[in-house]
Design a protein around this motif. Structure first.
Motif, PDB file in Angstrom:
ATOM      1  N   TYR A  34       0.824  -1.204   0.000  1.00 55.97           N
ATOM      2  CA  TYR A  34       0.000   0.000   0.000  1.00 55.97           C
ATOM      3  C   TYR A  34       0.865   1.264   0.000  1.00 55.97           C
ATOM      4  O   TYR A  34       0.632   2.183  -0.799  1.00 55.97           O
ATOM      5  CB  TYR A  34      -0.926  -0.006   1.220  1.00 55.97           C
ATOM      6  N   PHE A  35       1.856   1.304   0.891  1.00 58.87           N
ATOM      7  CA  PHE A  35       2.691   2.517   0.967  1.00 58.87           C
ATOM      8  C   PHE A  35       3.545   2.686  -0.283  1.00 58.87           C
ATOM      9  O   PHE A  35       3.822   3.816  -0.702  1.00 58.87           O
ATOM     10  CB  PHE A  35       3.537   2.515   2.245  1.00 58.87           C
ATOM     11  N   GLN A  37       2.513   1.929  -3.253  1.00 56.94           N
ATOM     12  CA  GLN A  37       1.574   2.454  -4.246  1.00 56.94           C
ATOM     13  C   GLN A  37       1.300   3.944  -4.024  1.00 56.94           C
ATOM     14  O   GLN A  37       1.338   4.740  -4.967  1.00 56.94           O
ATOM     15  CB  GLN A  37       0.256   1.667  -4.190  1.00 56.94           C
ATOM     16  N   VAL A  38       0.984   4.324  -2.777  1.00 52.46           N
ATOM     17  CA  VAL A  38       0.601   5.724  -2.540  1.00 52.46           C
ATOM     18  C   VAL A  38       1.803   6.655  -2.657  1.00 52.46           C
ATOM     19  O   VAL A  38       1.662   7.799  -3.104  1.00 52.46           O
ATOM     20  CB  VAL A  38      -0.109   5.918  -1.177  1.00 52.46           C
ATOM     21  N   MET A  39       2.991   6.173  -2.293  1.00 56.71           N
ATOM     22  CA  MET A  39       4.186   7.012  -2.463  1.00 56.71           C
ATOM     23  C   MET A  39       4.423   7.289  -3.951  1.00 56.71           C
ATOM     24  O   MET A  39       4.776   8.408  -4.336  1.00 56.71           O
ATOM     25  CB  MET A  39       5.406   6.326  -1.842  1.00 56.71           C
ATOM     26  N   ALA A  41       2.095   7.243  -6.245  1.00 57.75           N
ATOM     27  CA  ALA A  41       0.970   8.032  -6.755  1.00 57.75           C
ATOM     28  C   ALA A  41       1.128   9.523  -6.466  1.00 57.75           C
ATOM     29  O   ALA A  41       0.741  10.370  -7.281  1.00 57.75           O
ATOM     30  CB  ALA A  41      -0.341   7.522  -6.150  1.00 57.75           C
ATOM     31  N   ILE A  42       1.703   9.871  -5.309  1.00 57.59           N
ATOM     32  CA  ILE A  42       1.835  11.292  -4.970  1.00 57.59           C
ATOM     33  C   ILE A  42       3.134  11.912  -5.496  1.00 57.59           C
ATOM     34  O   ILE A  42       3.387  13.098  -5.315  1.00 57.59           O
ATOM     35  CB  ILE A  42       1.759  11.517  -3.437  1.00 57.59           C
ATOM     36  N   LEU A  81       1.289  11.810   4.399  1.00 51.48           N
ATOM     37  CA  LEU A  81       0.198  10.845   4.252  1.00 51.48           C
ATOM     38  C   LEU A  81      -0.617  10.678   5.532  1.00 51.48           C
ATOM     39  O   LEU A  81      -1.478   9.792   5.610  1.00 51.48           O
ATOM     40  CB  LEU A  81       0.766   9.480   3.825  1.00 51.48           C
ATOM     41  N   ILE A  84      -4.424   9.215   5.876  1.00 52.89           N
ATOM     42  CA  ILE A  84      -4.826   8.489   4.664  1.00 52.89           C
ATOM     43  C   ILE A  84      -5.629   7.236   5.045  1.00 52.89           C
ATOM     44  O   ILE A  84      -5.429   6.640   6.101  1.00 52.89           O
ATOM     45  CB  ILE A  84      -3.587   8.124   3.812  1.00 52.89           C
ATOM     46  N   PHE A  86      -6.545   3.469   4.944  1.00 51.69           N
ATOM     47  CA  PHE A  86      -5.948   2.171   4.643  1.00 51.69           C
ATOM     48  C   PHE A  86      -6.957   1.092   5.017  1.00 51.69           C
ATOM     49  O   PHE A  86      -7.329   0.964   6.193  1.00 51.69           O
ATOM     50  CB  PHE A  86      -4.645   1.991   5.438  1.00 51.69           C
ATOM     51  N   LEU A 118      -1.037  15.197  -3.444  1.00 52.99           N
ATOM     52  CA  LEU A 118      -1.818  14.506  -2.418  1.00 52.99           C
ATOM     53  C   LEU A 118      -3.251  14.230  -2.876  1.00 52.99           C
ATOM     54  O   LEU A 118      -3.892  13.292  -2.408  1.00 52.99           O
ATOM     55  CB  LEU A 118      -1.833  15.327  -1.126  1.00 52.99           C
ATOM     56  N   VAL A 121      -4.408  10.685  -3.920  1.00 48.62           N
ATOM     57  CA  VAL A 121      -4.761   9.636  -2.949  1.00 48.62           C
ATOM     58  C   VAL A 121      -5.851  10.122  -1.991  1.00 48.62           C
ATOM     59  O   VAL A 121      -6.025   9.594  -0.895  1.00 48.62           O
ATOM     60  CB  VAL A 121      -3.516   9.154  -2.164  1.00 48.62           C
TER      61      VAL A 121
END
Length: 350
Positions: A34-35, A37-39, A41-42, A81, A84, A86, A118, A121
């Motif tokens: 997950y982290f 992916q979001v890292m 994405a931003i 984040l 966020i 999860f 940001l 996400v």
């Protein structure tokens, strides 16, 4: 390999983030995926291609994890984040307890990149006037009679503020006794916390710490920071141990009148009118109070004092400066600020 391993160990405190509030279903693999992916994405991955997360440790009983990033800069980006979602739950993202701000400052950026996307996400950058992020300070234990100007004056002893909010009751507009702030120079954050935390103000004790640093995981203060803070307090000469050291709208005068002069009704009215006239010279005088002796001989708090309440601190400050040291009836007047809440309650004792 050995020098690289030593470098990794030395920077680990600045490359890890604490993630709290995880759902029971979370495991090391799902958190890492997950982290990563979001890292991505931003736009938070700055150490080149590949995944940002090196390692994840989960404490299942307490529902938190330590997520180790491959670089200091990426760990700082991950701080953006906080909050966020999860697996349907909002998680907290904090610095770990072993994070050393003074050492980390030399290793890389300590703040998230302001250009992170940001919105990708579902997060919005801090919108409360610069009052979001890891350097937001919680200031608790403030006397209720402290105004915004007085609290700001106290905090700005350490440098200009980027954001400030004194929390007030929505219905009454009165202070709730706590505030939040962020300094323009983020290096001041720990110094101000170390210097102000635990200081007594009247009958209260200040609690000053990073807002997102829960009381259960205090940030270790370095000796150099504490020493700097103590020097800062001495330099600023913050006379905070004495209640009323900061300006209020009420001025208390002593050495003006004696109890005997207040016994006769006519003489009392003359003295009260004289003090009103004198007080109006300095600003918008709201009220003048001179406690009188009780005819029965019972003790009355504040006899011999004169209280002048002004509409604003500008007036009270001018009155205090103008009257202190002046002579009335051969006596040299002493003028001090008096707590507004005590005056409002009719409490004229010291």
């Amino acid at each position: 390999m050995q020098p690289q391993a030593m470098t990794q160990q030395a920077t680990r405190h600045a490359r890890r983030v604490y993630v709290g509030g995880l759902p029971p279903t979370a495991n090391e693999q799902t958190v890492a995926i997950y982290f990563n992916q979001v890292m991505a994405a931003i736009g938070g991955n700055t150490a080149g291609p590949g995944d940002a997360v090196l390692n994840v440790y989960i404490n299942h009983d307490k529902k938190f994890a330590f997520v180790e990033m491959r670089s200091v800069e990426e760990a700082s980006n991950a701080m953006a984040l906080d909050g966020i979602m999860f697996e349907g739950a909002p998680v907290k993202v904090r610095r770990p307890t072993d994070y050393n701000p003074s050492l980390a400052a030399a290793l890389g950026p300590s703040q998230p990149n302001p250009n992170l996307n940001l919105g990708a996400v579902g997060l919005t950058p801090g919108s409360a006037g610069g009052l979001e992020g890891p350097d937001r300070i919680f200031v608790g234990g403030l006397p209720y009679y402290f105004t915004e100007a007085q609290v700001r004056e106290l905090l700005e002893s350490f440098g200009p503020l980027r954001g400030f909010d004194l929390v007030k009751d929505r219905e009454t507009g009165n202070s709730k006794g706590y505030a939040f702030c962020v300094y323009q120079d983020l290096n001041v954050t720990d110094i101000a916390c170390a210097a102000l935390n635990g200081i007594k103000m009247g009958d209260k004790t200040l609690t000053v710490r990073r807002a997102n640093q829960g009381t259960s995981q205090p940030r270790p203060e370095q000796e150099t920071i504490l020493l700097h803070a103590q020097q800062q307090v001495q330099m600023q000469k913050l006379v905070l141990q004495v209640g009323g050291a900061l300006p209020t709208k009420v001025v208390c005068l002593t050495q003006v009148v004696s109890a005997d002069e207040l016994r006769d009704d006519e003489e009392y009215e003359d003295i009260l009118e004289d003090m009103r006239e004198e007080g109006r010279k300095y600003g918008n005088l709201v009220k003048a109070v001179i406690p009188r002796p009780d005819p029965s001989g019972a003790a009355v708090p504040g006899v011999g004092k004169v209280f002048l309440e002004y509409a604003d601190i500008d007036g009270s400050t001018k009155a205090k400066v103008g009257m202190h040291g002046r002579k009335f009836g051969g006596n040299q007047v002493v003028a001090v600020f008096y707590p507004e809440n005590k005056f409002a309650d009719g409490d004229y004792d010291d």
